[in-house]
Motif scaffolding. Sequence first.
Motif, PDB file in Angstrom:
ATOM      1  N   LEU A 113       0.815  -1.205   0.000  1.00 41.60           N
ATOM      2  CA  LEU A 113       0.000   0.000   0.000  1.00 41.60           C
ATOM      3  C   LEU A 113       0.857   1.267   0.000  1.00 41.60           C
ATOM      4  O   LEU A 113       0.491   2.277  -0.610  1.00 41.60           O
ATOM      5  CB  LEU A 113      -0.923  -0.001   1.227  1.00 41.60           C
ATOM      6  CG  LEU A 113      -1.876   1.185   1.378  1.00 41.60           C
ATOM      7  CD1 LEU A 113      -2.848   1.244   0.209  1.00 41.60           C
ATOM      8  CD2 LEU A 113      -2.630   1.081   2.698  1.00 41.60           C
ATOM      9  N   GLN A 114       2.004   1.215   0.662  1.00 48.10           N
ATOM     10  CA  GLN A 114       2.836   2.407   0.760  1.00 48.10           C
ATOM     11  C   GLN A 114       3.417   2.828  -0.588  1.00 48.10           C
ATOM     12  O   GLN A 114       3.737   4.005  -0.784  1.00 48.10           O
ATOM     13  CB  GLN A 114       3.967   2.172   1.768  1.00 48.10           C
ATOM     14  CG  GLN A 114       3.490   1.884   3.184  1.00 48.10           C
ATOM     15  CD  GLN A 114       2.642   2.997   3.745  1.00 48.10           C
ATOM     16  OE1 GLN A 114       2.860   4.163   3.435  1.00 48.10           O
ATOM     17  NE2 GLN A 114       1.658   2.653   4.564  1.00 48.10           N
ATOM     18  N   ILE A 115       3.571   1.891  -1.510  1.00 48.77           N
ATOM     19  CA  ILE A 115       4.044   2.254  -2.849  1.00 48.77           C
ATOM     20  C   ILE A 115       2.986   3.072  -3.574  1.00 48.77           C
ATOM     21  O   ILE A 115       3.287   4.076  -4.236  1.00 48.77           O
ATOM     22  CB  ILE A 115       4.410   1.001  -3.657  1.00 48.77           C
ATOM     23  CG1 ILE A 115       5.600   0.291  -3.028  1.00 48.77           C
ATOM     24  CG2 ILE A 115       4.709   1.355  -5.106  1.00 48.77           C
ATOM     25  CD1 ILE A 115       6.877   1.095  -3.074  1.00 48.77           C
ATOM     26  N   MET A 116       1.732   2.653  -3.454  1.00 45.64           N
ATOM     27  CA  MET A 116       0.648   3.429  -4.053  1.00 45.64           C
ATOM     28  C   MET A 116       0.560   4.805  -3.402  1.00 45.64           C
ATOM     29  O   MET A 116       0.367   5.828  -4.086  1.00 45.64           O
ATOM     30  CB  MET A 116      -0.683   2.697  -3.908  1.00 45.64           C
ATOM     31  CG  MET A 116      -1.872   3.483  -4.441  1.00 45.64           C
ATOM     32  SD  MET A 116      -3.426   2.571  -4.366  1.00 45.64           S
ATOM     33  CE  MET A 116      -3.131   1.348  -5.637  1.00 45.64           C
ATOM     34  N   LEU A 117       0.724   4.835  -2.077  1.00 47.56           N
ATOM     35  CA  LEU A 117       0.698   6.116  -1.378  1.00 47.56           C
ATOM     36  C   LEU A 117       1.836   7.013  -1.850  1.00 47.56           C
ATOM     37  O   LEU A 117       1.649   8.217  -2.070  1.00 47.56           O
ATOM     38  CB  LEU A 117       0.816   5.871   0.132  1.00 47.56           C
ATOM     39  CG  LEU A 117       0.773   7.090   1.044  1.00 47.56           C
ATOM     40  CD1 LEU A 117      -0.551   7.813   0.905  1.00 47.56           C
ATOM     41  CD2 LEU A 117       1.009   6.685   2.488  1.00 47.56           C
ATOM     42  N   ARG A 118       3.002   6.445  -2.045  1.00 50.15           N
ATOM     43  CA  ARG A 118       4.143   7.221  -2.531  1.00 50.15           C
ATOM     44  C   ARG A 118       3.894   7.743  -3.941  1.00 50.15           C
ATOM     45  O   ARG A 118       4.212   8.894  -4.242  1.00 50.15           O
ATOM     46  CB  ARG A 118       5.401   6.352  -2.522  1.00 50.15           C
ATOM     47  CG  ARG A 118       6.609   7.019  -3.178  1.00 50.15           C
ATOM     48  CD  ARG A 118       7.751   6.045  -3.361  1.00 50.15           C
ATOM     49  NE  ARG A 118       8.845   6.670  -4.093  1.00 50.15           N
ATOM     50  CZ  ARG A 118       8.920   6.726  -5.413  1.00 50.15           C
ATOM     51  NH1 ARG A 118       7.957   6.185  -6.155  1.00 50.15           N
ATOM     52  NH2 ARG A 118       9.947   7.308  -6.010  1.00 50.15           N
ATOM     53  N   ASN A 119       3.330   6.907  -4.794  1.00 50.55           N
ATOM     54  CA  ASN A 119       3.088   7.328  -6.173  1.00 50.55           C
ATOM     55  C   ASN A 119       2.132   8.507  -6.253  1.00 50.55           C
ATOM     56  O   ASN A 119       2.288   9.392  -7.096  1.00 50.55           O
ATOM     57  CB  ASN A 119       2.539   6.154  -6.988  1.00 50.55           C
ATOM     58  CG  ASN A 119       3.574   5.076  -7.216  1.00 50.55           C
ATOM     59  OD1 ASN A 119       4.778   5.324  -7.113  1.00 50.55           O
ATOM     60  ND2 ASN A 119       3.119   3.872  -7.509  1.00 50.55           N
ATOM     61  N   ILE A 120       1.158   8.535  -5.360  1.00 47.80           N
ATOM     62  CA  ILE A 120       0.181   9.623  -5.383  1.00 47.80           C
ATOM     63  C   ILE A 120       0.737  10.878  -4.724  1.00 47.80           C
ATOM     64  O   ILE A 120       0.577  11.991  -5.224  1.00 47.80           O
ATOM     65  CB  ILE A 120      -1.127   9.181  -4.699  1.00 47.80           C
ATOM     66  CG1 ILE A 120      -1.804   8.085  -5.520  1.00 47.80           C
ATOM     67  CG2 ILE A 120      -2.075  10.367  -4.517  1.00 47.80           C
ATOM     68  CD1 ILE A 120      -3.092   7.577  -4.923  1.00 47.80           C
ATOM     69  N   LEU A 121       1.438  10.723  -3.601  1.00 41.30           N
ATOM     70  CA  LEU A 121       1.911  11.880  -2.845  1.00 41.30           C
ATOM     71  C   LEU A 121       3.155  12.513  -3.441  1.00 41.30           C
ATOM     72  O   LEU A 121       3.252  13.737  -3.540  1.00 41.30           O
ATOM     73  CB  LEU A 121       2.193  11.484  -1.396  1.00 41.30           C
ATOM     74  CG  LEU A 121       0.987  11.046  -0.558  1.00 41.30           C
ATOM     75  CD1 LEU A 121       1.432  10.711   0.852  1.00 41.30           C
ATOM     76  CD2 LEU A 121      -0.070  12.132  -0.541  1.00 41.30           C
ATOM     77  N   ILE A 122       4.114  11.669  -3.839  1.00 42.95           N
ATOM     78  CA  ILE A 122       5.397  12.187  -4.295  1.00 42.95           C
ATOM     79  C   ILE A 122       5.448  12.293  -5.816  1.00 42.95           C
ATOM     80  O   ILE A 122       5.769  13.340  -6.373  1.00 42.95           O
ATOM     81  CB  ILE A 122       6.549  11.300  -3.787  1.00 42.95           C
ATOM     82  CG1 ILE A 122       6.550  11.281  -2.252  1.00 42.95           C
ATOM     83  CG2 ILE A 122       7.894  11.791  -4.320  1.00 42.95           C
ATOM     84  CD1 ILE A 122       7.619  10.406  -1.659  1.00 42.95           C
ATOM     85  N   ALA A 123       5.129  11.179  -6.474  1.00 47.02           N
ATOM     86  CA  ALA A 123       5.209  11.187  -7.932  1.00 47.02           C
ATOM     87  C   ALA A 123       4.076  11.982  -8.565  1.00 47.02           C
ATOM     88  O   ALA A 123       4.149  12.374  -9.722  1.00 47.02           O
ATOM     89  CB  ALA A 123       5.214   9.754  -8.459  1.00 47.02           C
ATOM     90  N   GLY A 124       2.990  12.212  -7.815  1.00 42.96           N
ATOM     91  CA  GLY A 124       1.885  13.005  -8.331  1.00 42.96           C
ATOM     92  C   GLY A 124       1.066  12.282  -9.376  1.00 42.96           C
ATOM     93  O   GLY A 124       0.393  12.897 -10.188  1.00 42.96           O
TER      94      GLY A 124
END
Length: 286
Positions: A226-237
């Motif tokens: 789940l944290q990869i999806m969270l990273r993609n949305i928060l950081i990668a935009g």
Amino acid sequence: MKIKQSVASRIFDTLNYTVMIFLMIVMIYPLVYVFSASISDNALVSSGDVLLLPKKVTLVAYKQLAANSDLWVSYWNTIRYTVVHVILTLITTAAMAYPLAKKWLPGRKLILMMAAFTLLFSGGMIPTFLVVQKLGMLNSIWAIVLPSMISTWYLFIMRTFFEALPEELEDAATIDGCSSLQVLLRVVMPLSMPVMATIGLFTAVNQWNAFFDALIYLNDRSMYPLQIMLRNILIAGTTIQGEGDMSLLQTMKYAIIMMATLPILCVYPFIQKYFVQGTMIGGIKG
């Protein structure tokens, strides 16, 4: 009889309460804000109008996330990574800490020195990756779980706890015919629930929030936590549904933070009693 407090004691209590309340506000406000922003209108969130309470309540961000299959796949991956990691960590740490707590173990000091050495030095990221690769564990749950399965710090904590247990309990179990493994499982482990719960909670929180190992060892999207999806949305935009979701991206960021945070927060109340209960429940009474 009521005890009269001195002026200094009252001042200390007042300052203590003030600091505690301030820290409580500092820790609670971000969570309240994220929740309010996740259910507010995206335009109001983007303009900064949402400060504490939600405005123009809407659940469209949660509906958008819930409709995406990748979210539930990543949720399942995070849950199984966390559960397997916690179980293996507790089993292996206890199995190593128990004999190290016994002075009769041959080479005990050498083993402890070697374990303490790992607190200061490690093999490094690249050598660890090469080991995982050579063992054929890339794109598998074992690449996430095994490299960090035993924490030396938790090992020393559990060993110290085992050393504090009365030897009379183990001697009595041995006289009754229990083997060393049975003593560990039937006597030591039930008395060690506070330290087991503490280490289990810390391990679960660390694994639930971990994403760097997944970035290194996982290439298959179906294995992403789940944290990869969270990273993609928060950081990668990036979005999870396509370009049509750009208008919801701001509220979706807050919504997925809530969805990623609440499950691990809900675990704590169920094991809180193990943090405050005595470590020798049912122990020897003199």
